[in-house]
Design an enzyme around this catalytic site. Structure first.
Site, PDB file in Angstrom:
ATOM      1  N   PHE A 202      -0.422  -0.439   4.373  1.00 54.28           N
ATOM      2  CA  PHE A 202       0.251  -0.818   3.130  1.00 54.28           C
ATOM      3  C   PHE A 202       0.329   0.368   2.186  1.00 54.28           C
ATOM      4  O   PHE A 202      -0.645   1.107   2.031  1.00 54.28           O
ATOM      5  CB  PHE A 202      -0.545  -1.898   2.388  1.00 54.28           C
ATOM      6  CG  PHE A 202      -0.744  -3.175   3.140  1.00 54.28           C
ATOM      7  CD1 PHE A 202      -1.821  -3.326   4.000  1.00 54.28           C
ATOM      8  CD2 PHE A 202       0.113  -4.242   2.951  1.00 54.28           C
ATOM      9  CE1 PHE A 202      -2.036  -4.512   4.673  1.00 54.28           C
ATOM     10  CE2 PHE A 202      -0.096  -5.444   3.615  1.00 54.28           C
ATOM     11  CZ  PHE A 202      -1.169  -5.578   4.475  1.00 54.28           C
ATOM     12  N   ASP A 203       1.422   0.501   1.491  1.00 53.82           N
ATOM     13  CA  ASP A 203       1.470   1.359   0.314  1.00 53.82           C
ATOM     14  C   ASP A 203       0.738   0.589  -0.789  1.00 53.82           C
ATOM     15  O   ASP A 203       0.525  -0.614  -0.684  1.00 53.82           O
ATOM     16  CB  ASP A 203       2.937   1.618  -0.047  1.00 53.82           C
ATOM     17  CG  ASP A 203       3.097   2.408  -1.326  1.00 53.82           C
ATOM     18  OD1 ASP A 203       4.112   2.210  -2.016  1.00 53.82           O
ATOM     19  OD2 ASP A 203       2.191   3.221  -1.643  1.00 53.82           O
TER      20      ASP A 203
END
Lengths: 360, 412
Positions: A202-203
């Site tokens: 995930f960012d």
């Protein structure tokens, strides 16, 4: 954002739903199938995938665009015994299935599993080819919604979807606006990924967290951003569209930890952020802690490109809100999914994009 | 004793080819106060309108089409059986009327009020106020205001009627040629009218309109069609509004069967009914047992204009063990004809939509899709639930009715 699956539903709703489920279960059991029954949406982590993310339908899509709907459906029907080739979400789905089989071994009666639903705009006649292809690869996808052109949003809600993956960015945007975690997937050539461990990257900002800090960067610059993050280190960020999905993954991970399988856990999560550990990273970690969420690896890049790192991680899916990063990751062979949320949509490489008037 | 009456307002369908659908009178009409001559619209109203739309489109594609829906209204108890005249007049009352009346009044089959206000070359018109009140038993009200006025001040039009019943169609036409500097146009239509037919409002060729306020408020139920056309052109010469008259069609019901509890099933069989729709959960199984395909109707929120038929596919695949039960055969016949009807339209723009829902998973549902296809039914949408309950899906799909061949009770 997590309203899709309320944990404390009113008792009266529950008993009505319970009766519905009990009745459906009795009927389903009477159908005498050997396959394990798919889990109840209430307890499961429901992942809806579109036909074009699950399978490679580029050639068929071209027929639809060039020759129209009727020719496209006729073509699909003609070739319905030919299995389609795997698509960009295929490795992700196989990894989910692997987690399920591990979970079933440890918890044979539990309904806390991944529930994969095929959610497609396709006409039901195309469904035959889709189902045949799913059977060909022995994928455990049992629930289907073939909406014949209608928007899938209502169905996503009806199935209590935790994550929706599609190639159509309009549908994904609509889903996010309705509070459903969703991302647009892009085709890429990828190397072989792990078959024993599901890896999800995930960012941070505008994916797990809201875009509040990103707004500061875009509008006031990096220095202001650093000052702000240091000053508000102890104030948790607001949640972003994919926070609930991470939470759902964490819930399943804990089931493995409970059975002493932490070292061998088939789910691994990664945070890959442009923040730097020293100046702005603390707030992120503290936010996660305040939410009671764990992430296995947090990688602070301090602005360095994400591509090479992702290449090493080899996630089955990587979520980011900025197309620039998605393209970079794609070029290096990482399966990435764009989350169309927040201020990042108005900028490209730091410059404000001219937005066309929103289609009504 | 059963009596069957043909509806002479409606063209009778080809008995061999038409798809006969019977709906109970209690489903179609809602009983209002006893004093009313006409019933209110019931649960099945949207369904009937959807059926009519399909017929209309079928005839558009092929004016000689004989595979049409043939609607029969049937009474299933003695109390309703006594109400035959009320049922018939209710049927005649509703429907789509595209009212086109010719420039003055000479229309037939109407009780008309025609009001014409015209003023030529009036300037500096102050306010025009028009008030019409308390009309009872009006068939059609036609109001025409035309002028070549300039500097129109305010035009206030108030139509109010208290206790108006059985309002037919209200057509309001305001047209002005070369009107400029129109002040405010305020249009207020308020009434406690019931059984409002169609309201057609046409306002054309206005330039420099200050305010156009349109308020239509009423405690009216069952509003028919509201058509509003506002077009503005400039340098409009003479506006000649010519509208021509059509006959007043009610609901497209071919026949009425006035039967009671004892003989309604027999009536269904005698009339070759292929689908029986009722809101009563006792009546439907009774008909089903005697081999008439039946389905329960339920009130819908926001019913769609498109006719949506849902098949429950759980029994579609069952192997034929022994002689086929009559209801199964009925289901197959109906679905084959429906499938043929569906083929008359394209994939994307169809007034009829066929939906499959199964409790199975994908594997078995594949078979159901194929079996239906072999019977000539090309399903548009398919939902395989794999053990999940149906109600969340039903509330999104919103079928008009659900067919399962061995009639197992429907939820909701």
């Amino acid at each position: 954002m997590c309203e899709v699956k309320p944990n404390n539903s009113a008792p009266t709703e529950d008993s009505g739903a319970e009766r519905d489920w009990a009745a459906a279960k009795v009927f389903f059991d009477s159908l005498k199938t050997n396959k394990p029954r798919p889990p109840k949406p209430q307890y499961a982590v429901t992942i809806a995938v579109s036909s074009r993310t699950l399978f490679d339908m580029v050639a068929e899509r071209k027929i639809y665009e060039d020759e129209g709907l009727e020719k496209y459906v006729a073509y699909q029907v003609e070739h319905e015994s030919d299995p389609l080739l795997p698509g960009v979400a295929f490795p992700f789905v196989k990894a989910l299935m692997n987690v399920n089989s591990r979970l079933r071994k440890l918890y044979p009666d539990s309904e806390e599993l991944f529930d994969i639903v095929l959610m497609t705009n396709n006409h039901a006649q195309v469904g035959v080819r889709l189902i045949n292809s799913i059977n060909h690869y022995d994928l455990t996808i049992e629930r289907f919604c073939m909406t014949g052109g209608k928007s899938p949003i209502g169905y996503l809600k009806a199935y209590m979807t935790n994550l929706y993956l599609s190639k159509d960015s309009e549908k994904v945007t609509e889903a996010i606006e309705e509070g459903i975690a969703a991302a647009t997937m892009f085709m890429t050539q990828t190397e072989t990924l792990s078959e024993t461990q599901l890896r999800v990257a995930f960012d941070g900002d505008a994916v797990l967290f809201s875009d509040e800090s990103e707004i500061i960067v875009k509008e006031h610059g990096l220095d202001t951003f650093f000052e702000h993050e240091k000053a508000f280190e102890n104030k948790p960020l607001a949640q972003g569209p994919l926070k609930c999905f991470l939470e759902a993954l964490g819930k399943l991970q804990r089931k493995f930890y409970a059975k002493n399988e932490r070292m061998n856990c088939p789910i691994r999560t990664y945070l890959v952020t442009a923040r730097s550990a020293a100046s702005s990273g603390a707030r992120v970690l503290k936010t996660l802690r305040s939410w009671g969420l764990e992430i296995d690896e947090a990688l602070f890049l301090a602005g360095a490109p994400k591509g090479p790192l992702l290449q090493k991680i080899k996630p089955h899916i990587y979520f980011d809100d900025q197309m620039f990063h998605i393209q970079g990751a794609n070029e290096m062979g990482t399966i990435s999914a764009h989350v169309p949320y927040g201020i990042g949509q108005k900028y490209h490489k730091g410059k404000l994009i001219e937005q066309p008037a929103k289609k009504e | 004793m059963v009596s069957t009456i043909q509806n002479t307002d409606v063209k009778q369908k080809d008995a061999d080819r038409a798809l006969v659908v019977a709906v109970t009178s209690r489903a179609v009409f809602e009983s209002g106060a006893d004093g009313d001559d006409v019933y209110g619209m019931g649960v099945a109203f949207p369904l009937l309108q959807a059926l009519q739309r399909v017929n209309k489109r079928l005839l558009e594609e092929n004016p000689a089409e004989s595979l049409l829906f043939d609607v029969v209204v049937i009474t299933t108890d003695s109390q309703q059986q006594q109400q035959s005249s009320r049922i018939i007049s209710s049927t005649r009352h509703y429907g789509n009327l595209t009212l086109t009346s010719s420039s003055s009044s000479s229309t037939r089959h109407y009780g008309n009020l025609t009001l014409t206000i015209s003023s030529s070359s009036t300037r500096h018109y102050g306010n025009l106020t028009l008030t019409l009140s308390s009309i009872i038993h009006y068939s059609n009200l036609t109001l025409t205001i035309s002028s070549s006025t300039r500097h129109y001040g305010n035009l206030t039009l108030t139509l109010s009627s208290s206790s108006t019943r059985h309002y037919g169609n209200l057509t309001l036409t305001i047209s002005s040629s070369s009107t400029r500097h129109y002040g405010n146009l305020t249009l207020t239509i308020s009434s406690s009218t019931r059984h409002y037919g169609n309201l057609t409002l046409t306002i054309s060729s206005i330039i420099h309109y200050s305010n156009l306020t349109l308020t239509i408020s009423s405690s009216t139920r069952h509003y028919g069609n509201l058509t509003l056309t506002i077009s503005s052109t400039r340098h409009y010469g003479n506006l000649t509004l010519t509208i021509s008259s059509t006959r007043h069609y009610g609901l497209e019901v071919s026949r009425f069967c006035f039967s009671s509890e004892e003989d309604f099933v027999e009536s269904l069989q005698k009339n070759n009914v292929q689908l029986f729709l009722s809101t009563d959960s006792n009546e439907a199984p009774q008909a089903s047992q005697k081999g008439v395909l039946s389905a329960l109707l339920d009130r819908q929120e926001a019913p769609s204009e498109q006719l949506r038929v849902m098949f429950c596919g759980d029994d579609v695949n069952r192997p034929d063990a022994g002689p086929m039960p009559a209801s199964r055969q009925a289901a197959q016949n109906f679905s084959a004809q429906l499938g043929e009807m569906r083929q008359r339209f394209s994939m994307s723009d169809s007034p009829l939509r066929i939906v499959l829902v199964t409790s199975h998973g994908g594997r078995e549902s594949c078979g159901a899709l194929r079996t239906l296809r072999s019977h000539g039914v090309n399903v548009d949408e398919a939902y395989c639930l794999a053990g999940a309950p149906r109600s969340p899906i039903l509330s999104v799909v919103r079928p008009h009715f659900l067919l399962s061949d061995g009639f197992s009770g429907l939820e909701d």
